[in-house]
Design a protein around this motif. Structure first.
Motif, PDB file in Angstrom:
ATOM      1  N   THR A 123       3.595  19.305  -7.731  1.00 41.23           N
ATOM      2  CA  THR A 123       2.032  19.098  -7.559  1.00 41.23           C
ATOM      3  C   THR A 123       2.033  17.869  -6.806  1.00 41.23           C
ATOM      4  OG1 THR A 123       2.748  17.744  -9.824  1.00 41.23           O
ATOM      5  CG2 THR A 123       2.014  20.123 -10.052  1.00 41.23           C
ATOM      6  N   PRO A 124       0.524  17.633  -6.582  1.00 44.46           N
ATOM      7  CA  PRO A 124       0.212  16.550  -5.516  1.00 44.46           C
ATOM      8  C   PRO A 124       0.241  15.054  -6.256  1.00 44.46           C
ATOM      9  CG  PRO A 124      -1.752  17.692  -6.258  1.00 44.46           C
ATOM     10  CD  PRO A 124      -0.459  18.419  -6.686  1.00 44.46           C
ATOM     11  N   VAL A 125       0.297  14.172  -5.602  1.00 49.17           N
ATOM     12  CA  VAL A 125       0.307  12.766  -5.884  1.00 49.17           C
ATOM     13  C   VAL A 125      -1.132  12.567  -6.470  1.00 49.17           C
ATOM     14  CG1 VAL A 125       0.251  10.333  -5.350  1.00 49.17           C
ATOM     15  CG2 VAL A 125       1.628  11.862  -4.293  1.00 49.17           C
ATOM     16  N   ALA A 126      -1.285  11.842  -7.661  1.00 43.39           N
ATOM     17  CA  ALA A 126      -2.632  11.637  -8.136  1.00 43.39           C
ATOM     18  C   ALA A 126      -3.410  10.838  -7.378  1.00 43.39           C
ATOM     19  CB  ALA A 126      -2.297  10.814  -9.386  1.00 43.39           C
ATOM     20  N   LEU A 133      -3.654  12.967 -12.318  1.00 45.70           N
ATOM     21  CA  LEU A 133      -3.447  14.293 -12.641  1.00 45.70           C
ATOM     22  C   LEU A 133      -2.209  14.401 -13.401  1.00 45.70           C
ATOM     23  CD1 LEU A 133      -3.706  16.066  -9.090  1.00 45.70           C
ATOM     24  CD2 LEU A 133      -5.467  16.139 -10.999  1.00 45.70           C
ATOM     25  N   ARG A 134      -2.103  14.993 -14.650  1.00 47.37           N
ATOM     26  CA  ARG A 134      -1.155  15.234 -15.570  1.00 47.37           C
ATOM     27  C   ARG A 134      -1.026  16.689 -16.028  1.00 47.37           C
ATOM     28  NH1 ARG A 134      -3.102  10.174 -19.602  1.00 47.37           N
ATOM     29  NH2 ARG A 134      -3.027   8.714 -18.380  1.00 47.37           N
ATOM     30  N   TRP A 135       0.287  16.957 -16.267  1.00 49.14           N
ATOM     31  CA  TRP A 135       0.891  18.406 -16.494  1.00 49.14           C
ATOM     32  C   TRP A 135       1.712  18.472 -17.852  1.00 49.14           C
ATOM     33  CZ3 TRP A 135      -1.330  21.073 -12.304  1.00 49.14           C
ATOM     34  CH2 TRP A 135      -1.442  20.415 -11.280  1.00 49.14           C
ATOM     35  N   CYS A 136       1.487  19.640 -18.555  1.00 50.82           N
ATOM     36  CA  CYS A 136       2.461  19.622 -19.595  1.00 50.82           C
ATOM     37  C   CYS A 136       2.209  20.966 -20.152  1.00 50.82           C
ATOM     38  CB  CYS A 136       2.017  18.722 -20.810  1.00 50.82           C
ATOM     39  SG  CYS A 136       0.708  19.492 -21.834  1.00 50.82           S
ATOM     40  N   ASP A 137       3.318  21.290 -21.164  1.00 43.50           N
ATOM     41  CA  ASP A 137       3.323  22.729 -21.810  1.00 43.50           C
ATOM     42  C   ASP A 137       3.654  23.652 -20.876  1.00 43.50           C
ATOM     43  OD1 ASP A 137       4.042  24.194 -23.806  1.00 43.50           O
ATOM     44  OD2 ASP A 137       1.657  24.283 -24.503  1.00 43.50           O
ATOM     45  N   PRO A 138       4.768  23.541 -19.781  1.00 39.04           N
ATOM     46  CA  PRO A 138       5.035  24.457 -18.757  1.00 39.04           C
ATOM     47  C   PRO A 138       5.310  25.797 -19.220  1.00 39.04           C
ATOM     48  CG  PRO A 138       6.373  22.878 -18.638  1.00 39.04           C
ATOM     49  CD  PRO A 138       5.471  22.441 -19.686  1.00 39.04           C
ATOM     50  N   GLY A 144       5.360  36.267 -11.182  1.00 37.23           N
ATOM     51  CA  GLY A 144       3.988  36.645 -11.739  1.00 37.23           C
ATOM     52  C   GLY A 144       3.242  37.387 -10.441  1.00 37.23           C
ATOM     53  N   PRO A 145       2.000  37.790 -10.982  1.00 35.95           N
ATOM     54  CA  PRO A 145       1.158  38.495 -10.074  1.00 35.95           C
ATOM     55  C   PRO A 145       0.719  37.836  -8.391  1.00 35.95           C
ATOM     56  CG  PRO A 145       0.009  38.569 -12.207  1.00 35.95           C
ATOM     57  CD  PRO A 145       1.065  37.599 -12.245  1.00 35.95           C
ATOM     58  N   ALA A 146       0.702  36.479  -8.616  1.00 36.54           N
ATOM     59  CA  ALA A 146       0.335  35.688  -7.568  1.00 36.54           C
ATOM     60  C   ALA A 146       1.575  35.079  -6.958  1.00 36.54           C
ATOM     61  CB  ALA A 146      -0.576  34.691  -8.024  1.00 36.54           C
ATOM     62  N   GLY A 147       2.683  35.571  -7.482  1.00 39.57           N
ATOM     63  CA  GLY A 147       3.938  34.870  -6.890  1.00 39.57           C
ATOM     64  C   GLY A 147       4.571  34.091  -7.881  1.00 39.57           C
ATOM     65  N   PRO A 148       5.914  33.776  -7.736  1.00 40.48           N
ATOM     66  CA  PRO A 148       6.539  32.689  -8.632  1.00 40.48           C
ATOM     67  C   PRO A 148       5.486  31.348  -8.773  1.00 40.48           C
ATOM     68  CG  PRO A 148       7.974  33.348  -6.887  1.00 40.48           C
ATOM     69  CD  PRO A 148       6.558  33.675  -6.447  1.00 40.48           C
ATOM     70  N   GLU A 149       5.315  31.229 -10.035  1.00 39.58           N
ATOM     71  CA  GLU A 149       4.397  29.839 -10.408  1.00 39.58           C
ATOM     72  C   GLU A 149       4.974  29.215 -11.690  1.00 39.58           C
ATOM     73  OE1 GLU A 149      -0.035  31.103  -8.634  1.00 39.58           O
ATOM     74  OE2 GLU A 149       0.640  32.372 -10.651  1.00 39.58           O
ATOM     75  N   VAL A 150       4.333  28.215 -11.955  1.00 37.31           N
ATOM     76  CA  VAL A 150       4.421  27.571 -13.434  1.00 37.31           C
ATOM     77  C   VAL A 150       3.154  27.587 -13.835  1.00 37.31           C
ATOM     78  CG1 VAL A 150       5.173  25.586 -14.603  1.00 37.31           C
ATOM     79  CG2 VAL A 150       6.041  26.203 -12.475  1.00 37.31           C
ATOM     80  N   TRP A 151       2.718  28.096 -15.038  1.00 38.10           N
ATOM     81  CA  TRP A 151       1.455  27.879 -15.727  1.00 38.10           C
ATOM     82  C   TRP A 151       1.634  26.873 -16.790  1.00 38.10           C
ATOM     83  CZ3 TRP A 151      -0.152  34.028 -16.790  1.00 38.10           C
ATOM     84  CH2 TRP A 151      -0.188  34.636 -15.503  1.00 38.10           C
ATOM     85  N   CYS A 152       0.584  26.101 -16.876  1.00 34.65           N
ATOM     86  CA  CYS A 152       0.661  24.896 -17.698  1.00 34.65           C
ATOM     87  C   CYS A 152      -0.607  24.450 -17.961  1.00 34.65           C
ATOM     88  CB  CYS A 152       1.496  23.727 -17.117  1.00 34.65           C
ATOM     89  SG  CYS A 152       0.972  23.313 -15.570  1.00 34.65           S
ATOM     90  N   VAL A 153      -0.757  23.269 -18.860  1.00 34.60           N
ATOM     91  CA  VAL A 153      -1.789  22.609 -18.982  1.00 34.60           C
ATOM     92  C   VAL A 153      -2.131  21.682 -17.841  1.00 34.60           C
ATOM     93  CG1 VAL A 153      -3.116  20.970 -20.407  1.00 34.60           C
ATOM     94  CG2 VAL A 153      -1.798  22.700 -21.542  1.00 34.60           C
ATOM     95  N   LEU A 154      -3.254  21.521 -17.303  1.00 34.90           N
ATOM     96  CA  LEU A 154      -3.692  20.294 -16.348  1.00 34.90           C
ATOM     97  C   LEU A 154      -4.746  19.454 -16.816  1.00 34.90           C
ATOM     98  CD1 LEU A 154      -4.023  18.792 -13.748  1.00 34.90           C
ATOM     99  CD2 LEU A 154      -5.529  20.902 -12.932  1.00 34.90           C
ATOM    100  N   GLU A 155      -4.440  18.193 -17.226  1.00 33.25           N
ATOM    101  CA  GLU A 155      -5.452  17.157 -17.314  1.00 33.25           C
ATOM    102  C   GLU A 155      -5.811  16.618 -16.348  1.00 33.25           C
ATOM    103  OE1 GLU A 155      -5.203  14.759 -21.182  1.00 33.25           O
ATOM    104  OE2 GLU A 155      -3.924  13.442 -19.554  1.00 33.25           O
ATOM    105  N   GLU A 156      -7.183  16.485 -15.991  1.00 28.35           N
ATOM    106  CA  GLU A 156      -7.444  15.764 -14.556  1.00 28.35           C
ATOM    107  C   GLU A 156      -8.488  14.684 -15.037  1.00 28.35           C
ATOM    108  OE1 GLU A 156      -9.699  17.142 -10.126  1.00 28.35           O
ATOM    109  OE2 GLU A 156      -9.507  18.449 -12.074  1.00 28.35           O
TER     110      GLU A 156
END
Length: 675
Positions: A123-126, A133-138, A144-156
């Motif tokens: 993920t990018p530098v805040a 930007l903060r991320w959790c619960d990945p 995945g349909p859009a390729g290999p990904e991590v799905w998670c909560v984004l707090e912006e």
């Protein structure tokens, strides 16, 4: 062997503050990666970082920390943090792990078995905005349909104020392309809901489910279960709520192997498990059924996003945590409702993970610290596989606790754990009553568990009793018990703690002239409120107040974080409707009522209960002749994590008691009290 006679509080003890600090914290965020078990573990001696731990397949090897310092596997989503890691097994090259690093809050990918490769950012530098930007619960979606990904909560964060933010479910490419180009992050939901948990994917990956709620509700007040269909392009469609509501708290949602949803909901007044068949629900029928209806809790307050209290197992069984005033690990047969509990000496469980027919949990008891325990559901056999408890001192110095129910105002029950003074080689003079400290847990929608705590042993082995009070509003005893605190914070909690202290004194178990109150966060509020409230007037000889709330009006406006920014609407009442209540209950505005010495402890980096409140409180106290000490700690946030901080705080508290209770000790630095 004859015991030495010496006054309570003066006994020598091998449980020193350094030992307390070295055992602070417990394993958290337990999970499985293929046949392996992973979790995070505290490192107080390393600046309080959280290490990521790995136990090899089979559970027979030694657990190892996979990332050296300063890697700190933790995040600040909703400030209390959330699940900071996820992993997936691979046919070649070992597992792939993603995690959040506390220092920069970025999401990283790591291949622990790849020689010479360290973590790489995903993920990018805040941005410049504080928090960024903060991320959790990945959840790793490798195909995945859009390729290999991590799905998670984004707090912006979108502005400078702590409430200027948005939260969405997002998809982060695993190839690292979003590390330099933030536009590569796909948002799976809009920001219509203030709070969301990470997505859970159905078998086959065609549906997603998560929890959502909005201000002013807290997650133990009311949440909704949201579901969506996953499109061929990897987006979400047909997003809608399928369960929950404003007066129903769903604490966790997971998919069962058969494609039904498993929920832990308090619709009955207790957090119990239900099954929801979405097809039946969509056709207009109820589509839900209770799996094990009991007047017990199968969950607790969702203070951290991604917490788990149950885990579906292969074959349809469910590993569950459950109990009333404590949490045991059991295996539930949802077809019959039969629940078989794990055997062993552990009385308090948290966290749950599974590998095949084996269930893993974090378990402790009154005489053992938190361990990683494996339960074989086929044989019922239990064994410790990691974080083994080791007696740092002779167990004879451990406290001997007793769970009790006291009587509060209007005859209401008040639950507590009593830890009398205890030493294998010392006793008090005949007729002397012991001093006692009333410990108030934080939250306040939380609970003090009955487990071995060396900080409690620090005091009890010196001849100072401790009683932990699970006052009205605590979890573990059903929704009605939790709701006692609605609009009564600063009243019910203060009254319940005072009732326990008075009853111990009336029974001749505690010295009524040597009672103390102490707590941190919401417990700090109750401690300060107890020193200023008519309900506890003259009861406590001193108090220890750690990272507290002291000014309700300030805390309800711009002096706390977003997650709890409207918590007081349920605890006290809406500010616009009862502004006088906010002022009348605040210790800041009742500081003139304080007559007892107190110790105030505060982390300077605390954004949940900021130092500004303590500073205003001290300004009201200065010059009034009340002995007090105000200690601050740079680099500490909400709750102390560093060994040196914990040592200073514990020793300062003991010095306060020694000076106030007339105890002669020379083994801790004397706390300098201002007047």
């Amino acid at each position: 062997m004859a015991k030495t006679t010496a006054p309570y509080g003066s006994w020598p003890s091998p449980v020193d503050a350094a030992l307390v600090a070295s055992h602070d914290g417990k394993p958290e965020y337990l999970g499985s990666v293929g046949e392996e078990i992973w979790w995070t573990e505290p490192r107080p001696a390393e600046g309080g970082r959280r290490a990521l731990m790995r136990l090899p397949a089979g559970g027979d090897g030694e657990a190892e920390s996979v990332l050296p310092a300063p890697w700190n596997v933790r995040n600040r989503v909703i400030e209390y943090g959330g699940l900071p890691w996820a992993g997936t097994p691979r046919a070649e090259g070992g597992p792939l792990i993603v995690f959040t690093h506390f220092a920069d809050q970025r999401l990283y990918a790591y291949e622990p078995d790849a020689p010479g490769q360290g973590p790489r950012p995903l993920t990018p530098v805040a941005e410049v905005i504080a928090g960024g930007l903060r991320w959790c619960d990945p959840v790793i979606v490798p195909d995945g349909p859009a390729g290999p990904e991590v799905w998670c909560v984004l707090e912006e964060f979108t502005g400078e104020a702590p409430t200027d933010l948005r939260r969405v479910l997002a998809a982060v490419p695993l190839d690292g392309s979003a590390a330099e180009d933030g536009t590569r992050v796909r948002e799976l939901t809009d920001d219509a809901r203030r709070f969301v948990t990470g997505p859970r994917l159905s078998p086959g990956g065609r549906r997603a489910a998560w929890l959502a709620w909005d201000h002013p509700a807290m997650p133990w007040d009311g949440t909704q279960v949201m579901t969506a269909r996953v499109t061929a392009a990897g987006g979400f469609e047909d997003v809608h709520a399928v369960a929950g509501g404003p007066e129903e708290s769903v604490a966790q949602v997971e998919w069962a192997p058969d494609g039904s949803l498993l929920l832990c909901t308090d619709a009955s007044g207790w957090w119990n498990l239900r099954r929801l068949h979405l097809e039946a629900s969509a056709s207009g029928s109820d589509g839900s059924s209770e799996l094990c209806p009991r007047e017990e809790e199968f969950a607790a307050g969702l203070w951290r996003i991604g917490q788990k209290w149950f885990q579906p197992l292969e074959g349809g069984l469910i590993a569950v945590l459950h109990g009333r005033g404590s949490m045991r690990l059991g295996v539930l047969d949802p077809e019959t409702g039969e629940l078989a509990d794990a055997t062993g000496p552990w009385t308090e469980w948290s966290g749950v993970a599974a590998v095949g027919s084996r269930v893993f949990g974090v378990a402790a008891g009154p005489h053992s610290s938190h361990e990683i325990v494996e339960v074989d559901t086929r044989t019922g056999h239990s064994r410790v596989v990691a974080a083994h408890h080791k007696d740092a001192v002779d167990p004879a110095f451990y406290p001997q606790p007793l769970a009790r129910t006291f009587t509060g105002p209007d005859g209401r029950d008040v639950h507590a754990q009593v830890y009398p003074p205890h030493h294998p080689g010392y006793e008090a003079p005949e007729g002397e009553l012991p001093p006692y400290a009333v410990w108030v847990h934080g939250g306040p929608t939380s609970r003090a568990p009955l487990v071995l705590d060396l900080e409690i042993a620090y005091f009890t082995s010196r001849g100072i009793g401790v009683v932990e009070v699970n006052y009205g509003g605590s979890t573990g005893y059903g929704r009605a018990y939790r709701n006692r605190l609605r609009e009564q914070w600063g009243v019910v909690d203060v009254e319940d703690c005072a009732a326990v202290a008075r009853q111990l004194a009336a029974e001749g178990e505690a010295d009524p002239r040597r009672l103390a109150v102490r707590g941190g966060s919401a417990g700090g509020w109750t401690s300060a409120a107890s020193l200023t409230s008519p309900a506890a007037e003259g009861l406590y000889a001193c108090g220890t107040i750690s990272y507290p709330i002291l000014d309700l009006t300030g805390w309800a406006t711009d002096e706390t974080h977003d997650f709890e920014s409207r918590y007081l609407e349920s605890l006290v009442g809406p500010l616009e409707r009862v502004p006088d209540r906010y002022r009348e209950r605040s210790p800041l505005h009742r500081a003139d009522r304080i007559t007892a010495p107190f110790l105030l402890l505060q982390g300077l980096d605390d954004v949940i209960c900021p130092p500004a409140q303590c500073e205003r409180f001290v300004a009201h106290i200065d010059g009034r002749g009340i002995p007090y000490a105000y200690l601050t700690f740079a680099g500490e946030g909400h709750g102390f994590r560093r060994a040196e901080t914990i040592i200073r705080a514990v020793e300062a508290e003991l010095s306060l008691y020694a000076q106030t209770f007339g105890i002669d000790r020379d083994d801790v630095p004397q706390l300098e009290l201002n007047r």
